[in-house]
Structure formats: structure tokens, C-alpha cells
Design a protein around this motif. Structure first.
Motif, PDB file in Angstrom:
ATOM      1  N   SER A 179       0.855  -1.181   0.000  1.00 64.30           N
ATOM      2  CA  SER A 179       0.000   0.000   0.000  1.00 64.30           C
ATOM      3  C   SER A 179       0.895   1.236   0.000  1.00 64.30           C
ATOM      4  O   SER A 179       1.785   1.359   0.839  1.00 64.30           O
ATOM      5  CB  SER A 179      -0.886  -0.004   1.256  1.00 64.30           C
ATOM      6  OG  SER A 179      -1.637   1.176   1.309  1.00 64.30           O
ATOM      7  N   VAL A 180       0.647   2.129  -0.952  1.00 67.55           N
ATOM      8  CA  VAL A 180       1.365   3.406  -1.005  1.00 67.55           C
ATOM      9  C   VAL A 180       0.398   4.582  -0.915  1.00 67.55           C
ATOM     10  O   VAL A 180       0.811   5.728  -0.854  1.00 67.55           O
ATOM     11  CB  VAL A 180       2.241   3.533  -2.281  1.00 67.55           C
ATOM     12  CG1 VAL A 180       3.341   2.492  -2.284  1.00 67.55           C
ATOM     13  CG2 VAL A 180       1.409   3.458  -3.544  1.00 67.55           C
ATOM     14  N   LEU A 181      -0.895   4.291  -0.925  1.00 68.35           N
ATOM     15  CA  LEU A 181      -1.918   5.334  -0.847  1.00 68.35           C
ATOM     16  C   LEU A 181      -2.284   5.571   0.616  1.00 68.35           C
ATOM     17  O   LEU A 181      -2.796   4.674   1.281  1.00 68.35           O
ATOM     18  CB  LEU A 181      -3.160   4.933  -1.656  1.00 68.35           C
ATOM     19  CG  LEU A 181      -2.950   4.827  -3.159  1.00 68.35           C
ATOM     20  CD1 LEU A 181      -4.160   4.219  -3.837  1.00 68.35           C
ATOM     21  CD2 LEU A 181      -2.628   6.193  -3.747  1.00 68.35           C
ATOM     22  N   GLY A 182      -1.986   6.782   1.089  1.00 73.70           N
ATOM     23  CA  GLY A 182      -2.290   7.106   2.483  1.00 73.70           C
ATOM     24  C   GLY A 182      -1.210   6.653   3.440  1.00 73.70           C
ATOM     25  O   GLY A 182      -1.368   6.700   4.637  1.00 73.70           O
ATOM     26  N   GLY A 183      -0.110   6.215   2.937  1.00 74.81           N
ATOM     27  CA  GLY A 183       0.987   5.729   3.761  1.00 74.81           C
ATOM     28  C   GLY A 183       1.588   4.510   3.105  1.00 74.81           C
ATOM     29  O   GLY A 183       1.126   4.058   2.061  1.00 74.81           O
ATOM     30  N   LEU A 184       2.618   3.975   3.702  1.00 71.21           N
ATOM     31  CA  LEU A 184       3.287   2.814   3.138  1.00 71.21           C
ATOM     32  C   LEU A 184       3.099   1.625   4.060  1.00 71.21           C
ATOM     33  O   LEU A 184       3.393   1.701   5.255  1.00 71.21           O
ATOM     34  CB  LEU A 184       4.783   3.091   2.965  1.00 71.21           C
ATOM     35  CG  LEU A 184       5.598   1.941   2.403  1.00 71.21           C
ATOM     36  CD1 LEU A 184       5.194   1.629   0.966  1.00 71.21           C
ATOM     37  CD2 LEU A 184       7.076   2.238   2.473  1.00 71.21           C
ATOM     38  N   GLU A 185       2.576   0.542   3.484  1.00 73.22           N
ATOM     39  CA  GLU A 185       2.422  -0.699   4.227  1.00 73.22           C
ATOM     40  C   GLU A 185       2.790  -1.856   3.313  1.00 73.22           C
ATOM     41  O   GLU A 185       2.618  -1.777   2.096  1.00 73.22           O
ATOM     42  CB  GLU A 185       0.987  -0.869   4.722  1.00 73.22           C
ATOM     43  CG  GLU A 185       0.586   0.173   5.763  1.00 73.22           C
ATOM     44  CD  GLU A 185      -0.841  -0.010   6.215  1.00 73.22           C
ATOM     45  OE1 GLU A 185      -1.038  -0.389   7.379  1.00 73.22           O
ATOM     46  OE2 GLU A 185      -1.744   0.212   5.376  1.00 73.22           O
ATOM     47  N   TRP A 186       3.247  -2.937   3.941  1.00 71.37           N
ATOM     48  CA  TRP A 186       3.653  -4.136   3.214  1.00 71.37           C
ATOM     49  C   TRP A 186       3.039  -5.322   3.943  1.00 71.37           C
ATOM     50  O   TRP A 186       3.202  -5.460   5.155  1.00 71.37           O
ATOM     51  CB  TRP A 186       5.162  -4.210   3.225  1.00 71.37           C
ATOM     52  CG  TRP A 186       5.810  -5.350   2.519  1.00 71.37           C
ATOM     53  CD1 TRP A 186       5.227  -6.354   1.822  1.00 71.37           C
ATOM     54  CD2 TRP A 186       7.221  -5.593   2.448  1.00 71.37           C
ATOM     55  NE1 TRP A 186       6.180  -7.204   1.317  1.00 71.37           N
ATOM     56  CE2 TRP A 186       7.419  -6.761   1.687  1.00 71.37           C
ATOM     57  CE3 TRP A 186       8.333  -4.923   2.945  1.00 71.37           C
ATOM     58  CZ2 TRP A 186       8.676  -7.280   1.419  1.00 71.37           C
ATOM     59  CZ3 TRP A 186       9.585  -5.443   2.676  1.00 71.37           C
ATOM     60  CH2 TRP A 186       9.755  -6.608   1.925  1.00 71.37           C
TER      61      TRP A 186
END
Length: 163
Positions: free
Chosen positions: A9-16
């Protein structure tokens, strides 16, 4: 979208995520580096551009290229820990830059873009609505918000926000 595999996820922050579990990414610049590479997944991002973006609000130090290599090495370690290759993802060097290889649809931004494009091409109103609803479910906010500086979020995200 990947089925229970690896997702970013790069939308609204970065998560993996791997198998639905959030993974630890690392230090701020490593997080930003991963985000920058995911924005252009499958394409080489030149080292000079990465350096410019990683030190966006100030002059990069003379050691920036070496620091970039250290950040890449740490991220590669995270890819190994997460068994990213098992899901078709790799962080590689190519010419004078780096790229993340893998399924673009495993990145929320690219999935969002794909769904919007499909919605624009369909003549079926019900299908268009379904695609737009799925696209909006991917939207978590501005590109790399909370990971990049506000100025860099604006610089990188303008085209995506318009979409």
C-alpha cells in the motif's frame, strides 16, 4: 490483486503485507525508498532520481550514493526475510538504478489506476459503478502520506490525486 500473497500500500501511507500480515519495513529512508520504487514497479528508477527524492528538502550529502546502496541492501534483506521471491517480487539493480519487480496489481495505487481505466472503458453503467467502488476501496489517501515530506507527497502525488 494478489490472492493472500504479497501486497503493498502506497496510498495514504506505506504498508507491506504478506499473507495478510503487516511486515516491518525499516527506517524512514528505507520506507521511502521502497515507496518510490513501488510507484514505478517494473521500471528502473535511476539512482540520481532516488537520491534527489530521498533527500528532497535538502542537498544530498557527498555520501548519498553509498547511503542509497546501504538502504537498498537493507531492503533486500527485508525481501529475503519476507520470502518475497516466493510471491514473484525482487529488488534488483539495473543499469544505473534500481527496480522492484513483481505484479503491479499487488500495489494499491496500480490496482486503483487499473480499475479506474477499466471503468472509463465500459459502457455498462452497473459495471462502471462496481469498478469505481472497487477503485475507491483501494484509495487510502495521498501517495506516501506519512512516509514522505508534505512537499514530496505533493510533488509525487499530483497526477494520482487528479485520477
Amino acid at each position: 490483486m494478489t490472492d493472500g500473497g504479497m501486497r503493498f500500500s502506497v496510498l495514504g501511507g506505506l504498508e507491506w503485507f504478506s499473507q495478510g500480515v503487516a511486515l516491518r519495513i525499516g527506517r524512514r529512508r528505507e520506507r521511502l525508498l521502497l515507496g518510490l520504487l513501488l510507484l514505478d514497479i517494473g521500471r528502473v528508477v535511476p539512482a540520481n532520481r532516488l537520491i534527489d527524492l530521498l533527500w528532497d528538502e535538502r542537498e544530498p550529502p557527498s555520501s548519498a550514493r553509498g547511503s542509497l546502496q546501504v538502504h537498498v541492501s537493507r531492503l533486500r534483506g527485508r525481501f529475503l526475510e519476507a520470502e518475497a521471491a516466493r510471491y514473484g517480487f525482487a529488488l534488483t539493480r539495473a543499469s544505473d538504478g534500481y527496480l522492484v519487480e513483481g505484479d503491479p496489481l499487488a500495489v494499491d495505487l496500480h490496482s486503483f489506476r487499473s480499475l479506474v481505466q477499466k471503468a472509463e472503458r465500459t459502457d455498462d453503467a452497473a459495471e462502471r459503478l462496481r469498478l469505481i467502488e472497487r477503485a475507491l476501496a483501494e484509495w487510502g489517501g495521498p501517495v506516501l502520506a506519512g512516509t514522505a515530506s508534505d512537499a514530496l507527497v505533493r510533488r509525487l502525488g499530483t497526477g494520482f490525486d487528479e485520477l
